[in-house]
Scaffold this motif. Structure first.
Motif, PDB file in Angstrom:
ATOM      1  N   ALA A   1      97.440  -5.882  15.558  1.00 50.31           N
ATOM      2  CA  ALA A   1      97.583  -4.533  16.127  1.00 50.31           C
ATOM      3  C   ALA A   1      97.586  -3.448  15.046  1.00 50.31           C
ATOM      4  O   ALA A   1      97.311  -2.283  15.335  1.00 50.31           O
ATOM      5  CB  ALA A   1      98.871  -4.442  16.947  1.00 50.31           C
ATOM      6  N   THR A   2      97.886  -3.834  13.811  1.00 47.99           N
ATOM      7  CA  THR A   2      98.029  -2.840  12.739  1.00 47.99           C
ATOM      8  C   THR A   2      96.773  -1.975  12.545  1.00 47.99           C
ATOM      9  O   THR A   2      96.865  -0.742  12.572  1.00 47.99           O
ATOM     10  CB  THR A   2      98.461  -3.530  11.424  1.00 47.99           C
ATOM     11  N   PRO A   3      95.576  -2.582  12.376  1.00 46.27           N
ATOM     12  CA  PRO A   3      94.385  -1.727  12.223  1.00 46.27           C
ATOM     13  C   PRO A   3      94.094  -0.876  13.462  1.00 46.27           C
ATOM     14  O   PRO A   3      93.641   0.260  13.344  1.00 46.27           O
ATOM     15  CB  PRO A   3      93.237  -2.708  11.982  1.00 46.27           C
ATOM     16  N   GLN A   4      94.403  -1.432  14.634  1.00 46.69           N
ATOM     17  CA  GLN A   4      94.148  -0.663  15.876  1.00 46.69           C
ATOM     18  C   GLN A   4      95.014   0.594  15.913  1.00 46.69           C
ATOM     19  O   GLN A   4      94.556   1.675  16.270  1.00 46.69           O
ATOM     20  CB  GLN A   4      94.448  -1.521  17.111  1.00 46.69           C
ATOM     21  N   LEU A   5      96.285   0.419  15.558  1.00 49.44           N
ATOM     22  CA  LEU A   5      97.186   1.579  15.536  1.00 49.44           C
ATOM     23  C   LEU A   5      96.766   2.568  14.457  1.00 49.44           C
ATOM     24  O   LEU A   5      96.800   3.780  14.655  1.00 49.44           O
ATOM     25  CB  LEU A   5      98.624   1.123  15.300  1.00 49.44           C
ATOM     26  N   ALA A   6      96.341   2.027  13.309  1.00 45.44           N
ATOM     27  CA  ALA A   6      95.945   2.908  12.193  1.00 45.44           C
ATOM     28  C   ALA A   6      94.730   3.751  12.594  1.00 45.44           C
ATOM     29  O   ALA A   6      94.688   4.949  12.297  1.00 45.44           O
ATOM     30  CB  ALA A   6      95.643   2.079  10.952  1.00 45.44           C
ATOM     31  N   ARG A   7      93.768   3.128  13.249  1.00 46.21           N
ATOM     32  CA  ARG A   7      92.573   3.893  13.661  1.00 46.21           C
ATOM     33  C   ARG A   7      92.962   5.073  14.539  1.00 46.21           C
ATOM     34  O   ARG A   7      92.393   6.143  14.466  1.00 46.21           O
ATOM     35  CB  ARG A   7      91.604   2.984  14.435  1.00 46.21           C
ATOM     36  N   ARG A   8      93.974   4.867  15.380  1.00 46.77           N
ATOM     37  CA  ARG A   8      94.385   5.949  16.277  1.00 46.77           C
ATOM     38  C   ARG A   8      95.223   7.005  15.552  1.00 46.77           C
ATOM     39  O   ARG A   8      95.174   8.179  15.884  1.00 46.77           O
ATOM     40  CB  ARG A   8      95.167   5.364  17.450  1.00 46.77           C
ATOM     41  N   ALA A   9      95.990   6.548  14.568  1.00 44.74           N
ATOM     42  CA  ALA A   9      96.879   7.492  13.878  1.00 44.74           C
ATOM     43  C   ALA A   9      96.143   8.317  12.826  1.00 44.74           C
ATOM     44  O   ALA A   9      96.556   9.421  12.507  1.00 44.74           O
ATOM     45  CB  ALA A   9      98.024   6.730  13.210  1.00 44.74           C
ATOM     46  N   LEU A  10      95.057   7.765  12.307  1.00 44.02           N
ATOM     47  CA  LEU A  10      94.401   8.429  11.175  1.00 44.02           C
ATOM     48  C   LEU A  10      93.243   9.310  11.617  1.00 44.02           C
ATOM     49  O   LEU A  10      92.181   9.315  11.013  1.00 44.02           O
ATOM     50  CB  LEU A  10      93.934   7.387  10.150  1.00 44.02           C
TER      51      LEU A  10
ATOM     52  N   THR B   1     101.282  -8.565  15.726  1.00 46.62           N
ATOM     53  CA  THR B   1     101.474  -7.246  15.115  1.00 46.62           C
ATOM     54  C   THR B   1     100.514  -7.039  13.939  1.00 46.62           C
ATOM     55  O   THR B   1     100.100  -5.922  13.657  1.00 46.62           O
ATOM     56  CB  THR B   1     102.941  -7.052  14.670  1.00 46.62           C
ATOM     57  N   TYR B   2     100.133  -8.137  13.290  1.00 43.64           N
ATOM     58  CA  TYR B   2      99.123  -8.051  12.210  1.00 43.64           C
ATOM     59  C   TYR B   2      97.799  -7.570  12.807  1.00 43.64           C
ATOM     60  O   TYR B   2      97.124  -6.710  12.254  1.00 43.64           O
ATOM     61  CB  TYR B   2      98.965  -9.423  11.560  1.00 43.64           C
TER      62      TYR B   2
ATOM     63  N   ASP C   1      92.120  12.894  11.819  1.00 42.66           N
ATOM     64  CA  ASP C   1      92.492  14.216  11.305  1.00 42.66           C
ATOM     65  C   ASP C   1      91.462  15.245  11.734  1.00 42.66           C
ATOM     66  O   ASP C   1      90.280  14.924  11.845  1.00 42.66           O
ATOM     67  CB  ASP C   1      92.526  14.205   9.776  1.00 42.66           C
TER      68      ASP C   1
END
Lengths: 78, 220
Positions: free
Chosen positions: A46-55, A43-44, A57
């Motif tokens: 996966a965190t940046p991968q998820l952030a790149r997709r969520a951020l 999960t550590y 704008d």
């Protein structure tokens, strides 16, 4: 062998491939015996991968229009 | 009649040349537009603005947490880029260049604000027992969610809130490294801190955001 705290503190260097051979061995030994830390590591990572997709704008259209008008007032006319 | 100088979409360019990724095709298209802009073609520069404005705005918004500041940063960045267009030799991609200008601009604003208001945020981190074991065992392995095609809207919101809640100095490092893909050395230089300090902040920011995402999945 590392404990959980030492393992988690070494994750950045582990992900970057910067651990020494001895440290990598200590971490590998801990991970073999500690499934929660394996999940934590996954999960550590996966965190940046998820952030790149969520951020992602989009500039609101009103601001985009203002940007266009601003640049047209500053740039030479076509 | 079609205009042979009209920009190709990166997807179309990638499709026309097997083996070319969409990002490679986008960089090639940027290069072509940049060449024309450097010759004085304002329309080509406007196309570059159109192609990069959303990502620049996203970076500025996440760094400053202010729509007004982000909009000004984007304006100032593109104006500075235009004014320095002839000096840009193209060793880096246009996108990297403008992102660096915008990041520097945002960092300058944050430095100024930091003098005015002290950071009050705290960093989340995993807790350990006295013997160094994880105090709380992760309940869900949500790592596979990172590969799913569509990102859950609620999760996206939680990540944006979690990023916004990272303390000053940590948020910027996280955004510049993990979202923008800048190098440790570049970030250290821009922020005026050492590479080990960048790595330490990045690790703590990742841990804090991981805790937020973990909390989100526990609540679901």
């Amino acid at each position: 062998m590392f404990n959980c705290k030492e393992s988690i503190h070494s994750l950045l260097e582990y992900v970057e491939g910067e651990l020494s051979d001895t440290q990598a061995l200590e971490l590998a030994e801990h991970l073999r015996a500690c499934p929660p830390c394996v999940d934590f590591m996954k999960t550590y990572r996966a965190t940046p991968q998820l952030a790149r997709r969520a951020l992602v704008d989009e500039m609101p259209s009103e601001l985009a229009s203002k940007l266009k008008a601003f640049l047209r007032s500053k740039l030479p006319s076509k | 009649m079609s205009d042979s100088r009209a920009p190709l979409t990166p997807e179309a360019a990638a499709g026309s040349l097997p083996g070319l990724s969409v990002s490679d095709a986008a960089a090639i298209e940027d290069r072509a537009l940049l060449d024309r802009a450097q010759e004085g073609d304002v329309e080509a520069f406007e196309s570059l603005v159109e192609r990069h404005k959303d990502r620049l705005y996203g970076l500025a918004l996440r760094m400053t947490r202010s729509e007004a500041d982000a909009a000004e940063i984007v304006q100032d960045t593109f104006l500075a880029a235009y004014q320095n267009l002839t000096r840009f030799r193209g060793e880096a991609a246009f996108g990297s260049w403008v992102h660096r200008i915008a990041a520097n601009n945002a960092l300058m604003r944050l430095r100024h604000q930091r003098v005015v208001e002290a950071a009050t945020e705290e960093l989340l981190a995993p807790e350990f027992t006295e013997r160094g074991s994880l105090a709380e065992v992760p309940e869900v392995d949500w790592s596979r969610r990172a590969d799913e095609k569509v990102l859950d809207e609620e999760l996206g919101r939680a990540i944006r809130q979690g990023t916004d809640a990272l303390p000053e100095g940590y948020r910027e490092v996280f955004l510049l490294k993990d979202v923008e893909g800048m190098s440790y050395e570049e970030i250290a230089e821009m922020m005026g801190i050492s590479v080990p300090a960048v790595k330490s902040r990045l690790h703590r920011a990742r841990l804090a955001l991981r805790e937020k995402i973990d909390a989100f999945y526990k609540e679901v």
